[in-house]
Design an enzyme around this catalytic site. Structure first.
Site, short mmCIF file in Angstrom:
data_model
loop_
_atom_site.label_atom_id
_atom_site.label_comp_id
_atom_site.label_asym_id
_atom_site.label_seq_id
_atom_site.Cartn_x
_atom_site.Cartn_y
_atom_site.Cartn_z
N TYR A 152 0.85 -1.20 0.00
CA TYR A 152 0.00 0.00 0.00
C TYR A 152 0.89 1.25 0.00
O TYR A 152 0.88 2.03 0.95
CB TYR A 152 -0.91 0.01 1.23
CG TYR A 152 -1.85 -1.15 1.30
CD1 TYR A 152 -3.14 -1.06 0.78
CD2 TYR A 152 -1.47 -2.35 1.91
CE1 TYR A 152 -4.02 -2.13 0.85
CE2 TYR A 152 -2.34 -3.43 1.98
CZ TYR A 152 -3.61 -3.31 1.44
OH TYR A 152 -4.48 -4.38 1.51
N LYS A 159 -0.70 8.48 4.90
CA LYS A 159 -0.97 8.42 6.34
C LYS A 159 0.22 8.93 7.15
O LYS A 159 0.04 9.56 8.20
CB LYS A 159 -1.33 6.99 6.75
CG LYS A 159 -2.68 6.52 6.23
CD LYS A 159 -3.81 7.39 6.76
CE LYS A 159 -5.18 6.81 6.40
NZ LYS A 159 -6.28 7.62 6.97
#
Length: 243
Positions: A152, A159
């Site tokens: 990811y 994030k």
């Protein structure tokens, strides 16, 4: 900040962690503005649940990838409520991919929703909060911000960026507005996982179990109510990061 009679906007509040946060803030007496994008049916169910609890709540739709729709969201919020006390940036997307071959479109989608949208929402929220003399922003990140997830890449970068954005905004908006983040670990089983796989994940935490969306919601409420905490990221992962 005492949440009673305060107005709180929770993005991505139709289901999962966002829903748990919306319910927690409503239980504390807040008026909840429930944001959603494509999950209209789930948003209406959550809104019905909030109303059933006696909470004041309103659902507003916006595609957070579109800055103009973020502006529209806050314009409607201001027209309906006149003020904002709390913003929880919970909306998020999570796309897999190989960093060596990931498309620019996939990269841009992740950063638009997971990083740019919280920044733009915080800007608009700050204008409303300053008119009230105080406010609180809480960003929801996840474990990929602390330990990169190779499958990811764009999500992990977005994030991690959200953690830094939290610190930057805490400095920029102080002392009027406090800004913190919550970093959940394994709190909700992905829809495509079976129970055995989810149980194994729980066994990899120090507490030997998984959590729930309400563990995250309680952490959000703590950061809102504790007036002497800003610029912090509260990890809610059962000790997973220490393994």
């Amino acid at each position: 900040m005492n949440l009673f009679n305060r107005t709180a906007l929770v993005t991505g509040a139709a289901h999962r962690v966002g829903k748990a946060i919306a319910l927690e803030l409503a239980a504390a007496g807040a008026r909840v503005i429930l944001h959603y994008n494509s999950s209209e049916a789930a948003a209406r169910e959550t809104l019905t649940e909030l109303h059933g609890l006696g909470a004041r709540a309103l659902a507003l739709r916006a595609d957070l990838k579109q800055p103009a729709e973020i502006d529209g969201l806050f314009d409607r919020l201001a027209a309906e409520c006149g003020a904002l006390d709390v913003l929880v940036n919970s909306a998020s997307i999570m796309e897999t991919g190989d960093a060596a071959t990931l498309s620019l479109d996939a990269w841009n989608r992740s950063l638009a929703v997971n990083l740019t949208a919280p920044f733009l929402c915080a800007q608009r929220a700050a204008r409303l909060m300053r008119s009230r003399g105080e406010g609180v922003i809480v960003n929801i990140t996840d474990g990929s911000a602390l330990r990169p997830w190779a499958q990811y890449p764009a999500h992990s970068v977005s994030k991690a960026g959200l953690v830094m954005l939290t610190q930057v905004l805490a400095k920029a908006l102080a002392p009027t507005i406090r800004v913190n983040a919550v970093c959940p670990g394994p709190v909700l089983k992905p829809p495509d996982w079976d129970e055995a796989r989810w149980t194994r994940v729980g066994q990899n935490t120090l507490l030997k179990r998984t959590g729930s969306g309400y563990d995250v919601a309680h952490a959000v409420r703590f950061l809102i109510e504790n007036d002497f905490v800003t610029g912090e990221t509260l990890v809610v992962d059962g000790g997973e990061r220490l393994r």
